[in-house]
Scaffold this motif. Sequence first.
Motif, PDB file in Angstrom:
ATOM      1  N   MET A 301       0.829  -1.213   0.000  1.00 51.26           N
ATOM      2  CA  MET A 301       0.000   0.000   0.000  1.00 51.26           C
ATOM      3  C   MET A 301       0.855   1.251   0.000  1.00 51.26           C
ATOM      4  O   MET A 301       0.551   2.236  -0.681  1.00 51.26           O
ATOM      5  N   GLU A 305      -0.180   3.178  -3.117  1.00 54.12           N
ATOM      6  CA  GLU A 305      -1.088   4.269  -2.756  1.00 54.12           C
ATOM      7  C   GLU A 305      -0.339   5.461  -2.167  1.00 54.12           C
ATOM      8  O   GLU A 305      -0.679   6.617  -2.438  1.00 54.12           O
ATOM      9  N   TRP A 309      -0.183   9.146  -3.781  1.00 58.09           N
ATOM     10  CA  TRP A 309      -0.619  10.334  -3.033  1.00 58.09           C
ATOM     11  C   TRP A 309       0.440  11.429  -3.114  1.00 58.09           C
ATOM     12  O   TRP A 309       0.117  12.592  -3.378  1.00 58.09           O
ATOM     13  N   TYR A 316       4.060   5.537  -9.135  1.00 58.05           N
ATOM     14  CA  TYR A 316       3.849   4.532  -8.093  1.00 58.05           C
ATOM     15  C   TYR A 316       4.873   3.425  -8.269  1.00 58.05           C
ATOM     16  O   TYR A 316       5.522   3.314  -9.316  1.00 58.05           O
TER      17      TYR A 316
END
Length: 629
Positions: A301, A305, A309, A316
């Motif tokens: 994550m 994620e 962010w 990513y």
Amino acid sequence: MKKYIMRNDNCTKEIIKEKVGGKAQSLFSLCKLRLNIPDFFVITTDAYHDFLCTNGIDLEIKDLFEKKEYGTIRNLIMEQEIPDDIWKEIWQTYDLFDMDIVSVRSSALLEDGKRKSFAGQFDSFLFVPFQDLQKSIKKCWASYYNDNAVEYADQIVSFSGMAVIVQRMVDAEISGIGFSKSPVANYEDCVFIEAASGVGENIVSGIITPNQYFYSIKKQRFFNPVSNNLLSSNMVEALASNICKIQELYQIDVDTEWCIKDGVIYFLQARPITAIEKRPKPYKKTLVRPLPLMRVELYAMGEYEGIKWLTDGQFYFNPLFIYELGKVIVYYNNISQKENPINMYSFLCNHYDAFLKKYEETIVACDCVERMINGDMQFILNDFISAILKIYPFSSLGNLAGNLPEVLVGKVYDVFKEFRQEKGELLTIAEEFLLQKAESLVDNNFLYFYTINEAFGKTSFDVEQLVARKQGYMYFNKMLLVERNQNEINRFLNANHIALLSENETDLDTSEQLSGTAAYGGKIKGVVTIVTNENDFYKMEQGDILVASMTVPKFLPIMKKASAMVTDEGGVLCHAAIVARELEIPTIIGTKWATSVLDDGDLIEVDANNARVKILTKGYRKREMYSGK
């Protein structure tokens, strides 16, 4: 008055694709065959457009689309309410059909075409109760702007809109897929069926290994290479017969989705067989650590994620984790520009002010985590994880920056350096704290094999699953696969377009030999010509060996020049196999990365008798053929 609903019990009039989208149009077509189709209705594209206009967000969405702010568009759609006149027609139709639990599926104009299927690019939802219906409909509309969908469409998404299918949910005992023409060599004249227990989500995604059946309509002969009793021969014959009826209706080979409940076959979807366009992504072994599954989840994550962010959705890392023999092996994609850290640092430097604001938010998150650890703040799992996801990208990119020359990192280098000095150990401390919390809640014999939600009572777990995870598992894209056999592992990797590299490899397999599936036998030597599209047709000379990711009908003129053919793909697209039989030339399909390993002018040997391709001389330019049986 404008109608927003089209029902399956009223499909006698012409169905306009612009109103219902490709998937729904296909469903209405299936109704003409009087097959068993679960009741459904379609919320048309008119509803989608009026939803945007009534809420005053249509022009704003076009502006955001130009800026590629797809996540903002999705959030904007979810924040609005469905207008009363649209919602009234939806729930009245829902009541008319006496529906209870339903599936809610996208049906964009771009879906299920002959060129691209858009399979899996838009969102669908199963087992939806009425209270979640409105939310699920909006999620389907929002998924029209999924990042992957826009990328898949090469960023040519029109504003023609998204229809939504609401269909009675069948709690299936058996589900599967069926192809009107088998993609497996030696069974090309058969209908190909895959079946598994339960609903069909896992079989369509390719995560589980289903039972396979082959049935020749022409010979009325039933083939069953793998011994299994999930489907009776009568049921396979019935499925095959109906799939052929669908193929006749479409006048093109099709793949279908079906299910069985109480002995009744239901068809859920049909579409033209399309090309598999994704190339395998090379993943290289990067590090090995003794990580518990909960830390693997946080790791995944944080890398995905968390970094999305930090970089406003532009970049990513999407690592693959394989647990075996007490350790977790972490693989990273080593060629994706979206996963290139130098590109990430460059982006952050170019958006430095925004980066500093994110850094300020991260320091606040650090304080929150520290206070929970010290007992100065109540521990709330979701808040704790949310904070960690803000810490993670600074820890990950900060540690990486410390091993790179400052010039490659740019002006964000000092910020990452400061974070490493002041908060460098916090992430490890936080992960250990979470594990200690879990220790008091679970069986410590399996501590390393619980997911976070299982350990903290958010979801139930099966002890047998915990035992199985001890033997080995794979984790990717929030999917957890317990390793049962090599076929299942390969299916998982293929479904996610992953090619694992050895530690010494820097790209896809460059060994002297490739393997695949023989589509037509024979053995021949020749010079490679790689064809990607029509722009490469001029390169093809008589007697060359055609190498392509896959072939399509427009390739036929150059296929007739070829002495042999080799393709990357072989699954749902069997056009190369069909033409190979007609032309009687040696052909190997499904090598996965022939177009990546081979180059124009290479001398190779195609041994379709043994399904192998051997590289004889790299860069061989003389156009001279050698053949033999």
